[in-house]
Design a protein around this motif. Structure first.
Motif, PDB file in Angstrom:
ATOM      1  N   ALA A 111       0.876  -1.304   0.022  1.00  0.00           N
ATOM      2  CA  ALA A 111      -0.179  -0.077  -0.004  1.00  0.00           C
ATOM      3  C   ALA A 111       1.054   1.513   0.110  1.00  0.00           C
ATOM      4  O   ALA A 111       2.011   1.187   0.504  1.00  0.00           O
ATOM      5  CB  ALA A 111      -0.846  -0.325   1.391  1.00  0.00           C
ATOM      6  N   GLU A 112       0.310   2.221  -0.748  1.00  0.00           N
ATOM      7  CA  GLU A 112       1.346   3.027  -0.559  1.00  0.00           C
ATOM      8  C   GLU A 112       0.553   4.270  -0.367  1.00  0.00           C
ATOM      9  O   GLU A 112      -0.129   4.439  -0.232  1.00  0.00           O
ATOM     10  CB  GLU A 112       2.017   3.861  -2.206  1.00  0.00           C
ATOM     11  CG  GLU A 112       2.910   1.982  -2.888  1.00  0.00           C
ATOM     12  CD  GLU A 112       2.975   3.075  -4.039  1.00  0.00           C
ATOM     13  OE1 GLU A 112       1.923   3.418  -4.991  1.00  0.00           O
ATOM     14  OE2 GLU A 112       3.691   2.235  -4.660  1.00  0.00           O
ATOM     15  N   PHE A 113       1.400   5.671   0.128  1.00  0.00           N
ATOM     16  CA  PHE A 113       0.574   6.535   0.774  1.00  0.00           C
ATOM     17  C   PHE A 113       1.914   7.970   0.656  1.00  0.00           C
ATOM     18  O   PHE A 113       2.639   7.578   0.591  1.00  0.00           O
ATOM     19  CB  PHE A 113       0.721   6.932   2.689  1.00  0.00           C
ATOM     20  CG  PHE A 113      -0.414   4.618   3.034  1.00  0.00           C
ATOM     21  CD1 PHE A 113      -1.540   5.645   2.742  1.00  0.00           C
ATOM     22  CD2 PHE A 113       0.637   4.310   3.047  1.00  0.00           C
ATOM     23  CE1 PHE A 113      -2.501   3.814   2.955  1.00  0.00           C
ATOM     24  CE2 PHE A 113       0.017   2.745   3.683  1.00  0.00           C
ATOM     25  CZ  PHE A 113      -1.542   2.791   3.229  1.00  0.00           C
ATOM     26  N   CYS A 114       0.963   9.097  -0.030  1.00  0.00           N
ATOM     27  CA  CYS A 114       1.805  10.298  -0.721  1.00  0.00           C
ATOM     28  C   CYS A 114       1.111  11.780   0.116  1.00  0.00           C
ATOM     29  O   CYS A 114       0.287  11.685   0.018  1.00  0.00           O
ATOM     30  CB  CYS A 114       1.958   9.901  -1.427  1.00  0.00           C
ATOM     31  SG  CYS A 114       2.666   8.932  -2.781  1.00  0.00           S
ATOM     32  N   LEU A 115       2.263  12.262   0.800  1.00  0.00           N
ATOM     33  CA  LEU A 115       2.085  13.347   0.967  1.00  0.00           C
ATOM     34  C   LEU A 115       2.606  14.666  -0.104  1.00  0.00           C
ATOM     35  O   LEU A 115       4.680  14.724  -0.111  1.00  0.00           O
ATOM     36  CB  LEU A 115       2.524  13.928   2.540  1.00  0.00           C
ATOM     37  CG  LEU A 115       1.538  13.133   3.148  1.00  0.00           C
ATOM     38  CD1 LEU A 115       0.993  11.971   3.903  1.00  0.00           C
ATOM     39  CD2 LEU A 115       2.252  14.082   4.501  1.00  0.00           C
ATOM     40  N   GLY A 116       2.185  15.726  -0.153  1.00  0.00           N
ATOM     41  CA  GLY A 116       2.895  16.585  -0.938  1.00  0.00           C
ATOM     42  C   GLY A 116       3.540  17.737   0.215  1.00  0.00           C
ATOM     43  O   GLY A 116       3.720  18.158   0.958  1.00  0.00           O
ATOM     44  N   ARG A 117       4.133  18.704  -0.537  1.00  0.00           N
ATOM     45  CA  ARG A 117       4.599  19.586  -0.052  1.00  0.00           C
ATOM     46  C   ARG A 117       4.130  20.474   1.309  1.00  0.00           C
ATOM     47  O   ARG A 117       4.513  20.526   2.434  1.00  0.00           O
ATOM     48  CB  ARG A 117       6.058  20.971  -0.443  1.00  0.00           C
ATOM     49  CG  ARG A 117       6.035  22.079  -0.023  1.00  0.00           C
ATOM     50  CD  ARG A 117       7.293  23.307  -0.793  1.00  0.00           C
ATOM     51  NE  ARG A 117       7.929  24.496   0.253  1.00  0.00           N
ATOM     52  CZ  ARG A 117       9.249  24.346   0.125  1.00  0.00           C
ATOM     53  NH1 ARG A 117       8.913  23.505   0.654  1.00  0.00           N
ATOM     54  NH2 ARG A 117       8.804  25.973   1.120  1.00  0.00           N
ATOM     55  N   GLY A 118       2.988  20.987   0.877  1.00  0.00           N
ATOM     56  CA  GLY A 118       1.796  22.022   1.609  1.00  0.00           C
ATOM     57  C   GLY A 118       1.789  21.255   2.376  1.00  0.00           C
ATOM     58  O   GLY A 118       1.319  21.343   3.898  1.00  0.00           O
TER      59      GLY A 118
ATOM     60  N   ALA B 222      14.333  16.889  -2.407  1.00  0.00           N
ATOM     61  CA  ALA B 222      12.499  16.518  -1.564  1.00  0.00           C
ATOM     62  C   ALA B 222      11.895  17.456  -0.896  1.00  0.00           C
ATOM     63  O   ALA B 222      11.967  17.916   0.096  1.00  0.00           O
ATOM     64  CB  ALA B 222      13.511  15.635  -0.574  1.00  0.00           C
ATOM     65  N   GLN B 223      10.683  16.763  -1.669  1.00  0.00           N
ATOM     66  CA  GLN B 223       9.512  17.875  -1.390  1.00  0.00           C
ATOM     67  C   GLN B 223       8.024  17.460  -1.276  1.00  0.00           C
ATOM     68  O   GLN B 223       8.352  17.645  -0.451  1.00  0.00           O
ATOM     69  CB  GLN B 223       8.827  19.143  -2.301  1.00  0.00           C
ATOM     70  CG  GLN B 223      10.634  20.177  -2.748  1.00  0.00           C
ATOM     71  CD  GLN B 223      10.382  21.540  -3.654  1.00  0.00           C
ATOM     72  OE1 GLN B 223       9.871  21.975  -2.458  1.00  0.00           O
ATOM     73  NE2 GLN B 223      10.153  21.340  -4.410  1.00  0.00           N
ATOM     74  N   SER B 224       8.103  15.916  -1.080  1.00  0.00           N
ATOM     75  CA  SER B 224       6.876  15.378  -1.320  1.00  0.00           C
ATOM     76  C   SER B 224       7.445  13.659  -1.347  1.00  0.00           C
ATOM     77  O   SER B 224       8.682  13.635  -1.792  1.00  0.00           O
ATOM     78  CB  SER B 224       6.027  15.039  -3.010  1.00  0.00           C
ATOM     79  OG  SER B 224       6.715  14.825  -3.786  1.00  0.00           O
ATOM     80  N   PHE B 225       6.824  13.280  -0.155  1.00  0.00           N
ATOM     81  CA  PHE B 225       6.896  11.559   0.114  1.00  0.00           C
ATOM     82  C   PHE B 225       6.141  10.561  -0.638  1.00  0.00           C
ATOM     83  O   PHE B 225       4.899  11.247  -0.554  1.00  0.00           O
ATOM     84  CB  PHE B 225       7.578  11.576   1.562  1.00  0.00           C
ATOM     85  CG  PHE B 225       8.514  12.486   2.235  1.00  0.00           C
ATOM     86  CD1 PHE B 225       9.565  11.749   2.795  1.00  0.00           C
ATOM     87  CD2 PHE B 225       8.205  13.454   1.891  1.00  0.00           C
ATOM     88  CE1 PHE B 225      10.542  12.850   3.149  1.00  0.00           C
ATOM     89  CE2 PHE B 225       9.326  14.835   2.776  1.00  0.00           C
ATOM     90  CZ  PHE B 225      10.691  13.862   3.182  1.00  0.00           C
ATOM     91  N   ARG B 226       6.416   9.743  -0.962  1.00  0.00           N
ATOM     92  CA  ARG B 226       6.194   8.457  -0.652  1.00  0.00           C
ATOM     93  C   ARG B 226       6.212   7.306   0.140  1.00  0.00           C
ATOM     94  O   ARG B 226       7.458   6.976   0.463  1.00  0.00           O
ATOM     95  CB  ARG B 226       6.435   7.460  -2.192  1.00  0.00           C
ATOM     96  CG  ARG B 226       4.628   6.349  -2.518  1.00  0.00           C
ATOM     97  CD  ARG B 226       5.192   5.796  -3.850  1.00  0.00           C
ATOM     98  NE  ARG B 226       6.026   5.865  -4.042  1.00  0.00           N
ATOM     99  CZ  ARG B 226       6.860   4.697  -5.367  1.00  0.00           C
ATOM    100  NH1 ARG B 226       5.959   5.002  -6.184  1.00  0.00           N
ATOM    101  NH2 ARG B 226       8.208   4.480  -5.406  1.00  0.00           N
TER     102      ARG B 226
END
Length: 645
Positions: A262-269, A354-358
């Motif tokens: 399962a994958e979960f991603c977050l952006g800079r904001g 690096a600004q967003s994470f997975r």
């Protein structure tokens, strides 16, 4: 040799998500006087308290290991580390000695062990039996999980204290006995060095036997003031960070299938909103990483990885299949705790890096249990202050699972992955990098893993997990000092398996992998574009960094190349007296020193690499970067995101 059966110790309990949570099976009290305060046997408790009143001053540090199913049941461990001058064995050297006291609510016996993987296999154990109160048994455990007496007894009993239902023994042992049936006690005050895994068991029979629920496990730092992994990390983060943000699952329903990614991603904001910082800072420095394991679903969380993308995704809608998520920043599997970076090293969070994470979580649910909801992930601690060096992660072996579907082989087998020195030359140029932590990873059929560093045809460093246990620690840190990688250095990553005819390489827990993760600084890129790694299948993009794979069917377990547990020569029964520098205090934060051990050039103690062992010679053609392949890569960049166990 006398043998007695132990059953496999219970798996780690969950790592609690709150800051300052404790190592599994390890309960911290403010004072040793509280260790058995919840006991239902006041007579035994008073017996222990009387011993504390008269004896505790001999020891520098203490902790309590609680039984997995009962926090009031457990063992108390007290210790100090001293340099003895002159050495009591040779009278001509200084040895470093551990003084240990173990107390348990038992009438028969108590055992304490130094564990390689957090479980029984490959453990070095000392046993006290009340029926023989004038001696200790120096023992070890191999694959059969039977407790066997060592050829050499390297423990010295100082004193035993017995009550009707309580035993305490005090003993000493030098840190490095030179005995292959003993484990070395490594100077571990610096949090760059992995902590020691420990186990304990106790019972009422006359000799060591099946312990039932009387078992405990945890982690310990022998040097300093009794620093325990969780508290050491917490103290460090309080000193060097100003806040944290989390990348984790949010009420994720675990599927009723054997293996789920399962994958979960977050952006800079989304990330900056968690920091509580005013405005929108251009960049932050990540200084530490801590796993958050949901206790209600810990049995399903097999491992997870975290990748970064330079894409800010300011709209907050981050597609998890974004091809730019290819830079690994963190990897976790059971047995790994919070990781504090050196004071001169950080992972940059900001534009173009690096600004967003997975987050990719591997869930295991072979029993198809329904209605499990998970909230696991990772907490990143940050500072506004930049650091001198950026952290990178070098992956060796087969990180892309290029051998997917290939048979591992029935019985004992060895698979080697050689990374040419041309790859390090291309990535490093003229300057070395420093490795601060190394992890070795396999799956259920894996029994041993090693990683050899080769320079000019000679092995200059070798790391190994002799008794690998997927059930205990799927991603195991090697207990060693930081080391350097120089241009031209080759690597030979070897994984040993006990498979069957159906065992193949693949992404499932029932399939196999072979990966080494090396966290290092300063971060390097190949031609400023691609991650520095060696992998099967990487030749399409960087020919110099293609892992050369070979395999060998083994005829006996001797060919597993294990060292621990082998029978020592008679002369090895004399205690080894290598001086060890003793830190006087556990550091609040890791050292800021740049004086990392320099392992160049090779010295006379290094073993020569067998030219038939599969090491690949450096070829000048390997230094040519295939730009046509890079162009082909940029379209399906998703391939580079597939670091999956």
């Amino acid at each position: 040799m006398i043998q007695s059966s132990w059953t496999l110790l219970a798996l780690y309990s969950a790592w609690w998500s709150s800051l300052g949570s404790l190592v599994s099976g390890q309960t911290l009290f403010n004072q040793p006087t509280e260790y058995f305060s919840n006991s239902t046997d006041p007579v035994s408790t008073q017996f222990y308290l009387d011993w504390v009143d008269t004896t505790l001053e001999r020891y520098d540090a203490s902790l309590f290991l609680s039984a997995a199913n009962n926090a009031s049941n457990g063992v108390a461990v007290h210790w100090s580390v001293r340099a003895d001058t002159p050495d009591t064995i040779t009278d001509n050297a200084t040895s470093t000695t551990l003084r240990l006291a173990v107390a348990a609510p038992a009438s028969g016996w108590v055992a304490f062990g130094l564990s390689e993987n957090g479980g029984m296999s490959g453990s070095d154990v000392v046993v006290f039996e009340a029926a023989q109160p004038d001696r200790l048994r120096d023992m070890h455990i191999l694959d059969t999980r039977a407790v066997m007496d060592d050829v050499c007894n390297d423990w010295t009993l100082i004193e035993a204290h017995l009550a009707e239902n309580f035993v305490i023994f005090e003993a000493t042992r030098v840190l490095d006995t030179g005995d292959p049936q003993d484990r070395i006690i490594f100077p571990d005050a610096d949090t760059l060095i992995a902590s020691h895994r420990i186990i304990a068991a106790w019972g009422n029979d006359e000799s060591v036997s099946y312990h039932k629920e009387n078992k405990a496990r945890g982690a310990i730092r022998w040097f300093g003031e009794g620093a325990v992994e969780a508290l050491t990390f917490e103290q460090t983060m309080r000193a060097v960070s100003i806040g944290s943000f989390e990348v984790r699952a949010v009420d994720h329903p675990v599927k009723t299938i054997d293996t789920e990614y399962a994958e979960f991603c977050l952006g800079r904001g989304q990330i900056l909103a968690q920091t509580g910082l005013d405005g929108s800072p251009d960049s932050l420095t990540i200084v530490g990483m801590e796993p958050i394991i949901d206790p209600s679903t810990s049995q399903f969380v097999h491992h997870f990885t975290v990748y970064t993308s330079p894409n800010a995704n300011e709209d907050g809608v981050v597609p998890c299949d974004d091809r730019e998520y290819f830079e690994l920043i963190y990897v976790w599997a059971p047995g790994e705790y919070g990781f504090a970076l050196p004071l001169n090293v950080g992972a940059t969070y900001g534009p173009n890096v690096a600004q967003s994470f997975r987050l990719q979580i591997h869930y295991d649910n072979p029993s198809l249990i329904a209605d499990a909801v998970d909230n696991s992930g990772v907490r990143f601690y940050f500072s506004k202050q930049p650091r001198k060096h950026a952290m990178g992660v070098l992956q060796l072996g087969d990180p892309f699972v290029g051998l997917e579907g290939q048979t591992v082989g029935a019985g004992w087998n060895k698979h080697d992955f050689t990374c040419s020195g041309s790859c390090a030359t291309m990535a490093l140029g003229e300057e070395p990098v420093t490795v601060i932590r190394e992890f070795l990873h396999m799956h259920q059929a894996g029994v041993r893993a090693s990683n050899k560093q080769i320079r000019d045809g000679r092995i200059v460093r070798s790391s190994a997990i002799d008794y690998f246990s997927f059930a205990q620690q799927g991603n195991q840190a090697v207990l060693q000092d930081p080391f350097q990688i120089f241009p031209g250095d080759e690597f030979k990553t070897s994984c040993f398996y006990k498979g069957n005819t159906d065992t193949v390489f693949g992404i499932s827990s029932q399939e196999e992998m072979c990966i080494a993760f090396l966290f290092y600084f300063p971060r390097k890129r190949i031609s400023g574009l691609l991650p520095w790694l060696c992998a099967v299948g990487y030749d399409h993009f960087v020919p110099a960094c293609e892992s050369q794979w070979s395999s060998l069917v083994l005829s006996t377990t001797i060919e597993l190349e294990r060292i621990f547990g082998t029978v020592p020569e008679e002369s090895q029964c004399l205690l080894k007296t290598t001086p060890v520098e003793i830190p006087t205090k556990a550091p609040v934060a890791v050292s800021n020193s740049n004086s990392i051990p320099n392992n160049k050039p090779a010295n006379s103690s290094e073993s020569t690499l067998d030219p038939t062992s599969g090491a690949v010679e450096r070829e000048s053609s390997g230094l040519i970067l295939d730009f046509d392949a890079i162009c082909r890569l940029l379209l399906p960049m998703t391939l580079l995101t597939l670091l999956i166990f």
